[in-house]
Design a protein around this motif. Structure first.
Motif, short mmCIF file in Angstrom:
data_model
loop_
_atom_site.label_atom_id
_atom_site.label_comp_id
_atom_site.label_asym_id
_atom_site.label_seq_id
_atom_site.Cartn_x
_atom_site.Cartn_y
_atom_site.Cartn_z
N ASN A 136 114.94 79.12 36.20
CA ASN A 136 115.95 78.38 36.15
C ASN A 136 116.15 77.85 37.59
O ASN A 136 117.05 78.63 38.44
N PRO A 137 115.65 76.84 38.12
CA PRO A 137 115.71 76.52 39.61
C PRO A 137 117.27 76.42 40.05
O PRO A 137 117.62 77.00 41.21
N TYR A 138 118.14 75.95 39.30
CA TYR A 138 119.49 75.66 39.84
C TYR A 138 120.40 77.10 39.87
O TYR A 138 120.82 77.34 40.82
N ARG A 139 119.92 77.99 39.03
CA ARG A 139 120.60 79.36 38.99
C ARG A 139 119.88 80.16 40.13
O ARG A 139 120.55 80.89 40.82
N PHE A 140 118.52 79.94 40.55
CA PHE A 140 118.00 80.64 41.55
C PHE A 140 118.39 80.19 43.00
O PHE A 140 118.56 81.21 43.65
N ALA A 141 118.89 78.99 42.77
CA ALA A 141 119.24 78.26 44.16
C ALA A 141 120.67 78.99 44.49
O ALA A 141 121.02 79.31 45.46
N LEU A 167 121.73 81.76 43.48
CA LEU A 167 121.65 83.17 43.66
C LEU A 167 121.27 83.44 45.20
O LEU A 167 121.82 84.11 46.05
N GLU A 168 120.26 82.89 45.63
CA GLU A 168 119.91 82.75 46.94
C GLU A 168 121.15 82.32 47.82
O GLU A 168 121.32 82.88 49.10
N GLU A 169 121.98 81.22 47.45
CA GLU A 169 123.06 80.82 48.26
C GLU A 169 124.20 82.02 48.40
O GLU A 169 124.88 82.29 49.33
N SER A 170 124.15 82.69 47.19
CA SER A 170 125.40 83.65 47.33
C SER A 170 124.86 85.02 47.97
O SER A 170 125.62 85.70 48.85
N ARG A 227 122.47 94.46 44.34
CA ARG A 227 122.22 93.83 43.01
C ARG A 227 121.57 92.70 43.16
O ARG A 227 120.80 92.44 42.25
N MET A 228 122.28 91.83 43.88
CA MET A 228 121.62 90.42 43.93
C MET A 228 120.06 90.48 44.53
O MET A 228 119.30 89.74 43.81
N ASN A 229 119.85 91.21 45.44
CA ASN A 229 118.61 91.25 46.12
C ASN A 229 117.67 91.63 44.97
O ASN A 229 116.30 91.27 45.01
N GLU A 230 117.91 92.71 44.08
CA GLU A 230 117.11 93.24 43.07
C GLU A 230 116.79 92.12 41.92
O GLU A 230 115.86 91.90 41.81
N TRP A 260 116.75 88.99 42.74
CA TRP A 260 116.01 87.93 43.25
C TRP A 260 114.61 88.56 43.29
O TRP A 260 113.70 87.68 42.85
N ALA A 261 114.29 89.97 43.81
CA ALA A 261 113.04 90.43 43.60
C ALA A 261 112.39 90.34 42.34
O ALA A 261 111.28 90.32 42.23
N ASN A 262 113.23 90.48 41.08
CA ASN A 262 112.66 90.50 39.91
C ASN A 262 112.67 89.27 39.18
O ASN A 262 112.37 89.08 37.84
N TRP A 263 112.98 88.01 39.97
CA TRP A 263 112.83 86.81 39.43
C TRP A 263 111.58 86.25 38.89
O TRP A 263 111.14 85.84 38.30
#
Length: 97
Positions: A36-41, A43-46, A89-92, A94-97
């Motif tokens: 989900n590119p929108y959700r991934f973006a 997440l990175e922004e957050s 939590r967010m980095n984890e 992101w890493a498991n995306w």
């Protein structure tokens, strides 16, 4: 070795051992495609916002005015702990995306 092969063949004939069937495999999350590119973006922004706020908190904790105000210092420590836990939590995620 021949005895094991013979036993295996006999068991298959008798129906005692099921043969593995290949099922079509679903696409794994780590296949390189963003689900989900929108959700991934978002997440990175957050993640970036949390990193910036953590840096700001750490800088503020180094000021003399913060040292002198124990309540403010404790509040900043609490916020720092919360932000760091959320960032982890967010980095984890992101890493498991």
């Amino acid at each position: 070795a021949r005895r094991r092969e013979a036993d295996s063949t006999e068991a298959k004939k008798a129906g005692k051992v099921r043969e593995k069937t290949s099922k079509p495999k679903a696409e794994k999350p780590g296949s390189g495609k963003v689900r989900n590119p929108y959700r991934f973006a978002k997440l990175e922004e957050s993640i970036m916002e949390h990193e910036e706020r953590i840096a700001a908190i750490q800088a503020e904790m180094l000021t003399e005015s913060t040292w002198r105000d124990a309540a403010k210092f404790k509040a900043l420590q609490a916020e720092l702990r919360e932000r760091e836990a959320e960032l982890e939590r967010m980095n984890e995620e992101w890493a498991n995306w």
